[in-house]
Design a protein around this motif. Structure first.
Motif, PDB file in Angstrom:
ATOM      1  N   LYS A 130       0.818  -1.212   0.000  1.00 32.87           N
ATOM      2  CA  LYS A 130       0.000   0.000   0.000  1.00 32.87           C
ATOM      3  C   LYS A 130       0.852   1.262   0.000  1.00 32.87           C
ATOM      4  O   LYS A 130       1.849   1.356   0.716  1.00 32.87           O
ATOM      5  CB  LYS A 130      -0.924  -0.002   1.215  1.00 32.87           C
ATOM      6  CG  LYS A 130      -1.859   1.207   1.285  1.00 32.87           C
ATOM      7  CD  LYS A 130      -2.736   1.170   2.521  1.00 32.87           C
ATOM      8  CE  LYS A 130      -3.634   2.398   2.586  1.00 32.87           C
ATOM      9  NZ  LYS A 130      -4.486   2.402   3.794  1.00 32.87           N
ATOM     10  N   ASN A 171      -0.127   5.403   0.265  1.00 41.16           N
ATOM     11  CA  ASN A 171      -1.222   6.335   0.491  1.00 41.16           C
ATOM     12  C   ASN A 171      -1.443   7.257  -0.705  1.00 41.16           C
ATOM     13  O   ASN A 171      -0.512   7.588  -1.440  1.00 41.16           O
ATOM     14  CB  ASN A 171      -0.962   7.183   1.742  1.00 41.16           C
ATOM     15  CG  ASN A 171      -0.993   6.353   3.010  1.00 41.16           C
ATOM     16  OD1 ASN A 171      -1.663   5.321   3.060  1.00 41.16           O
ATOM     17  ND2 ASN A 171      -0.262   6.787   4.022  1.00 41.16           N
ATOM     18  N   LYS A 172      -2.689   7.695  -0.872  1.00 45.47           N
ATOM     19  CA  LYS A 172      -3.035   8.549  -2.009  1.00 45.47           C
ATOM     20  C   LYS A 172      -2.237   9.849  -2.014  1.00 45.47           C
ATOM     21  O   LYS A 172      -1.801  10.326  -3.064  1.00 45.47           O
ATOM     22  CB  LYS A 172      -4.532   8.867  -1.992  1.00 45.47           C
ATOM     23  CG  LYS A 172      -5.422   7.683  -2.328  1.00 45.47           C
ATOM     24  CD  LYS A 172      -6.889   8.093  -2.356  1.00 45.47           C
ATOM     25  CE  LYS A 172      -7.776   6.916  -2.728  1.00 45.47           C
ATOM     26  NZ  LYS A 172      -9.213   7.298  -2.753  1.00 45.47           N
ATOM     27  N   LYS A 173      -2.039  10.430  -0.829  1.00 44.61           N
ATOM     28  CA  LYS A 173      -1.299  11.688  -0.747  1.00 44.61           C
ATOM     29  C   LYS A 173       0.165  11.494  -1.149  1.00 44.61           C
ATOM     30  O   LYS A 173       0.779  12.386  -1.759  1.00 44.61           O
ATOM     31  CB  LYS A 173      -1.398  12.266   0.661  1.00 44.61           C
ATOM     32  CG  LYS A 173      -2.777  12.813   1.002  1.00 44.61           C
ATOM     33  CD  LYS A 173      -2.786  13.498   2.354  1.00 44.61           C
ATOM     34  CE  LYS A 173      -4.150  14.112   2.651  1.00 44.61           C
ATOM     35  NZ  LYS A 173      -4.187  14.804   3.968  1.00 44.61           N
TER      36      LYS A 173
END
Length: 209
Positions: free
Chosen positions: A100, A102-104
Motif C-alpha cells: 500500500k 497512500n493517495k497523498k
C-alpha cells in the motif's frame, strides 16, 4: 512557470501558457517517488515463480549409504539439495508483491516527477495532436520537428484517439497516455514529456489537493 505553446510542425504559436506552480513547481520529494515507482514496478510482477524444495521433489527416501565409516559426509536422501536433481534451498514460491502507498504520497510522487521535468526543461506543450488517418511516418515527423531523436517520449493526450495510437504503436521510444492515467514511473522513464494543451486541466484536476 510560463511555457510557449508549439504546433505539431515544431513552430511556436503566439500564445504561452502558465503552468500551475503547485504541480509543476513544487519541491520534489525523492522518497515519495521511490515508493510510488516501487509499487508500480512490483505490480508488474506476476509472482507465479515456484521451486521444489526437498519435501516436494520426487525420489526415494532410502538412506544412500551407512552413517559412518565411508570417509565422506553423511547423507540421508537423494532429494537433498546437495545432489544434482535434489530440492532447492529456500527457493521462491508464489506471492503477491503489492503493497500500500497512500493517495497523498502517490500524488506527491507524481507532482515531484512533473516538477523535475519542468525544472529540466523537458516539457513541451502542444496546441493539438491529430491525424486524419493512421500513419507512422507522420508521427516520426513530429519527433524530428522537436529533435527528439532516439530519446524516449511520452505524449499526454486529453482522450484516446485511434489514429494517434495506431500511428505511434510501432515506435518503441514513444508512449501515448491519457491525462487521467499519468504515473510517476512513465513520467521519469521518458526523456521528453509532450503535453497536449487540452489535457492540462485534466492533470490539474487529478493532482488537485
Amino acid at each position: 512557470m510560463e511555457l510557449a505553446v508549439f504546433q505539431m510542425d515544431g513552430t511556436k504559436t503566439s500564445r504561452s501558457i502558465t503552468l500551475d506552480s503547485a504541480i509543476f513547481g513544487a519541491e520534489p520529494n525523492d522518497h515519495a517517488i521511490y515508493l510510488d515507482t516501487k509499487q508500480y514496478m512490483d505490480n508488474q510482477r506476476q509472482g507465479t515463480h515456484d521451486t521444489l524444495e526437498k519435501s516436494a521433489v520426487s525420489g526415494s527416501t532410502k538412506k544412500l549409504k551407512r552413517q559412518k565409516g565411508t570417509g565422506t559426509a553423511r547423507s540421508g536422501s537423494i532429494k537433498s539439495p546437495l545432489f544434482r536433481g535434489g530440492g532447492r534451498i529456500f527457493g521462491p514460491h508464489p506471492r503477491d508483491y503489492d503493497f500500500k502507498v497512500n493517495k497523498k504520497v502517490k500524488r506527491l510522487a507524481r507532482v515531484s516527477a512533473l516538477s523535475y521535468k519542468a525544472k529540466d526543461n523537458e516539457i513541451i506543450i502542444l496546441d493539438d495532436l491529430k491525424f486524419e488517418k493512421p500513419r507512422t511516418k507522420n508521427f516520426i515527423e513530429i519527433l524530428k520537428n522537436f529533435e527528439t531523436g532516439n530519446k524516449k517520449a511520452l505524449f499526454v493526450v486529453p482522450a484516446s484517439d485511434r489514429n494517434i495510437l495506431l500511428s505511434s504503436r510501432n515506435l518503441q521510444q514513444v508512449k501515448i497516455m491519457n491525462a487521467t492515467d499519468i504515473n510517476t514511473y512513465d513520467i521519469l522513464k521518458h526523456n521528453r514529456l509532450f503535453i497536449v494543451e487540452g489535457s492540462l486541466k485534466d492533470i490539474e484536476k487529478v493532482l488537485a489537493e
